[in-house]
Design an enzyme around this catalytic site. Structure first.
Site, PDB file in Angstrom:
ATOM      1  N   GLY A   8       0.845  -1.192   0.000  1.00 29.95           N
ATOM      2  CA  GLY A   8       0.000   0.000   0.000  1.00 29.95           C
ATOM      3  C   GLY A   8       0.875   1.235   0.000  1.00 29.95           C
ATOM      4  NE  ARG A  11       0.233   8.067   8.390  1.00 32.15           N
ATOM      5  CZ  ARG A  11       0.400   7.513   9.579  1.00 32.15           C
ATOM      6  NH1 ARG A  11       1.463   6.780   9.807  1.00 32.15           N
ATOM      7  NH2 ARG A  11      -0.464   7.686  10.518  1.00 32.15           N
ATOM      8  CB  SER A  12      -2.366   2.903   2.295  1.00 26.50           C
ATOM      9  OG  SER A  12      -1.509   1.857   2.732  1.00 26.50           O
ATOM     10  N   GLY A  13      -2.990   2.509   5.587  1.00 25.14           N
ATOM     11  CA  GLY A  13      -3.609   1.581   6.529  1.00 25.14           C
ATOM     12  C   GLY A  13      -3.030   0.180   6.447  1.00 25.14           C
ATOM     13  CB  ALA A  33      10.632  -2.761  13.841  1.00 24.60           C
ATOM     14  CG  HIS A  49       4.527   2.396  14.357  1.00 20.19           C
ATOM     15  ND1 HIS A  49       3.965   1.455  13.538  1.00 20.19           N
ATOM     16  CD2 HIS A  49       4.520   3.553  13.658  1.00 20.19           C
ATOM     17  CE1 HIS A  49       3.628   2.006  12.388  1.00 20.19           C
ATOM     18  NE2 HIS A  49       3.961   3.287  12.433  1.00 20.19           N
ATOM     19  NE  ARG A  52      -0.959   0.852  15.438  1.00 21.27           N
ATOM     20  CZ  ARG A  52      -0.039   1.243  14.566  1.00 21.27           C
ATOM     21  NH1 ARG A  52       0.261   2.514  14.429  1.00 21.27           N
ATOM     22  NH2 ARG A  52       0.594   0.378  13.816  1.00 21.27           N
TER      23      ARG A  52
END
Length: 177
Positions: A8, A11-13, A33, A49, A52
């Site tokens: 993607g 910032r597309s998800g 990561a 990140h 979250r």
């Protein structure tokens, strides 16, 4: 094990989608990561990140040796989320590593690796205009060829736009947004 590639734009998800997929795919997930926090903005993003994901994933930060990290992680984790392949390519390119050889090693590892599910996240870079400078064109080309190779060997491939998954290959995603 069914390996998955999630593509993607920025910032597309795609990362949130991959995290939900990983959480539903196993009980002992690892977040691998590839980011190196070299400036304040990246340090803030990494911290966001981490916050979250707190308590949901074990974390390993590995900017270059992801094939080795996958093999090690398979001993303890039933699903490995790698975020992100394009940052990994960038890390190798900037360090002067042989990206093509590393991609071949990663592909060979994934083909043989049946211990855990691997979910790879990567930025699709080929939808825009051709970059002006040679280094950026090389980076875009390496990302594109890597995506093609990973798309060939992964069982499921999704493209994320506006937070919504489009199935390019394999099963319809077993998760909702």
């Amino acid at each position: 094990m069914r390996h998955t590639l999630v593509l993607g734009g920025a910032r597309s998800g795609k990362t949130a989608f991959a995290e939900r997929l990983a959480m539903r795919s196993g009980s002992k997930p690892l977040y691998l990561a590839t980011t190196e926090a070299l400036d304040d903005d990246m340090r803030d993003r990494v911290q966001s990140h981490r916050a979250r994901r707190a308590g949901r994933f074990d974390l390993r930060e590995e900017p270059m040796q992801i094939s080795h990290a996958i093999l090690q992680a398979g001993e303890k984790h039933d699903v490995i989320l790698i975020d992100c392949v394009t940052l990994w390519i960038n890390n190798m390119l900037v360090s002067g590593e042989d990206v093509a050889t590393a991609v071949s090693e990663l592909c060979a590892t994934l083909v043989e690796f049946k211990t855990s599910k691997v979910v790879l996240v990567s930025n699709e870079l080929g939808l825009g205009i051709s970059p002006e400078d040679p280094l950026t064109r090389t980076f875009r080309d390496l990302a594109g060829s890597t995506h093609q190779r990973l798309g060939e060997i992964c069982d499921d491939v999704y493209f994320i736009a506006a937070g919504l998954p489009l199935t390019l290959k394999g099963e319809t995603p077993p998760i909702e947004n």
